[in-house]
Design a protein around this motif. Structure first.
Motif, mmCIF file in Angstrom:
data_model
loop_
_atom_site.group_PDB
_atom_site.id
_atom_site.type_symbol
_atom_site.label_atom_id
_atom_site.label_comp_id
_atom_site.label_asym_id
_atom_site.label_seq_id
_atom_site.Cartn_x
_atom_site.Cartn_y
_atom_site.Cartn_z
ATOM 1 N N GLU A 23 52.733 36.564 40.047
ATOM 2 C CA GLU A 23 51.602 35.869 40.367
ATOM 3 C C GLU A 23 51.932 34.220 40.232
ATOM 4 O O GLU A 23 52.159 33.698 39.211
ATOM 5 N N ARG A 154 46.361 37.469 31.135
ATOM 6 C CA ARG A 154 46.060 37.861 32.508
ATOM 7 C C ARG A 154 44.754 38.261 32.157
ATOM 8 O O ARG A 154 45.197 39.792 33.313
ATOM 9 N N ASN A 156 42.147 41.812 34.243
ATOM 10 C CA ASN A 156 42.303 42.070 35.003
ATOM 11 C C ASN A 156 43.172 41.498 36.129
ATOM 12 O O ASN A 156 43.603 42.414 37.048
ATOM 13 N N TRP A 157 44.556 42.082 35.723
ATOM 14 C CA TRP A 157 45.430 41.596 36.364
ATOM 15 C C TRP A 157 46.393 42.996 37.367
ATOM 16 O O TRP A 157 46.366 43.223 38.279
ATOM 17 N N ASP A 160 43.614 44.206 39.978
ATOM 18 C CA ASP A 160 43.772 42.771 41.018
ATOM 19 C C ASP A 160 44.610 43.141 41.672
ATOM 20 O O ASP A 160 45.421 43.247 43.120
ATOM 21 N N SER A 163 44.844 45.821 44.747
ATOM 22 C CA SER A 163 44.059 45.226 45.584
ATOM 23 C C SER A 163 45.030 44.604 46.520
ATOM 24 O O SER A 163 44.807 44.722 47.399
ATOM 25 N N PHE A 164 45.300 43.696 46.201
ATOM 26 C CA PHE A 164 46.685 42.855 46.087
ATOM 27 C C PHE A 164 47.712 44.202 47.330
ATOM 28 O O PHE A 164 47.881 44.028 48.303
#
Length: 201
Positions: A23, A154, A156-157, A160, A163-164
């Protein structure tokens, strides 16, 4: 080299390829930059890539005013990869020979390595290097700053990232892992033409 990751690329757990995801924090200092990761031997602190294997292809990270973003790219084979440099607009780079991070990248896995904040690095490049170059790469050596947050820092990586992937690469179904960063360093290479260089020669 590794194939480019496309929206319809299928990637499953028995693949010989490995997928690296990182990220980035937003930055507006430069229009675009890129991250370079190469295969690396931690014990000897030497690069092990060849013309065909052991290098990454993430593409350009474009400037953006807000919001973190995920970037992903394949490497082959799996094994240890280290961050070699961050390069700005092709010719200005921060070489992380003085201090960098390496990761044990697993084939057939989505390897999330964490968050990179390019802002301190880009400020350092802007302050340390000339603003113009005659198509020669200009480098900050020894003291280059890699502003990095591991997956463990980080929140909730994993949801997330899931979802990505579902939204952008729905055929990527390989398991997700988060390799721990390894602190390391390396000696710059030498070129008869360019002198000191970040990669091996």
């Amino acid at each position: 080299g590794p194939p480019k990751l496309k929206a319809d690329t299928a990637f499953v757990e028995d693949s010989q390829l490995a997928l690296i995801v990182y990220e980035v924090e937003p930055q507006v200092i430069v229009p675009h930059w890129s991250l370079n990761m190469l295969s690396f031997d931690v014990e000897s602190r030497k690069w092990t890539y060849t013309l065909l294997n052991g290098w990454s292809h993430f593409g350009q990270v474009k400037g953006q005013a807000d919001g973190r973003r995920f970037y992903a790219g394949f490497v082959k084979p799996g094994g240890v990869y280290a961050i070699n440099n961050i390069r700005t607009q092709g010719y200005w780079e921060a070489c992380f020979n003085g201090a960098t991070k390496a990761f044990k990248i697993e084939p057939g896995r989505v390897n999330y390595i964490g968050v990179i904040d390019p802002n301190p690095t880009q400020k350092q490049i802007a302050e340390s290097l000339p603003g113009e170059t005659r198509q020669t790469v200009l480098s900050v050596f020894d003291t280059a700053i890699l502003a990095y947050t591991p997956a463990s820092g980080r929140e909730n990586w994993q949801p997330d990232l899931s979802s990505f992937l579902a939204a952008n690469y729905p055929k990527v179904t390989a398991p997700i892992v988060a390799p721990k960063p390894i602190d390391t360093s390396f000696a710059p290479g030498k070129s008869s033409v360019a002198g000191r260089i970040c990669e091996k020669y």
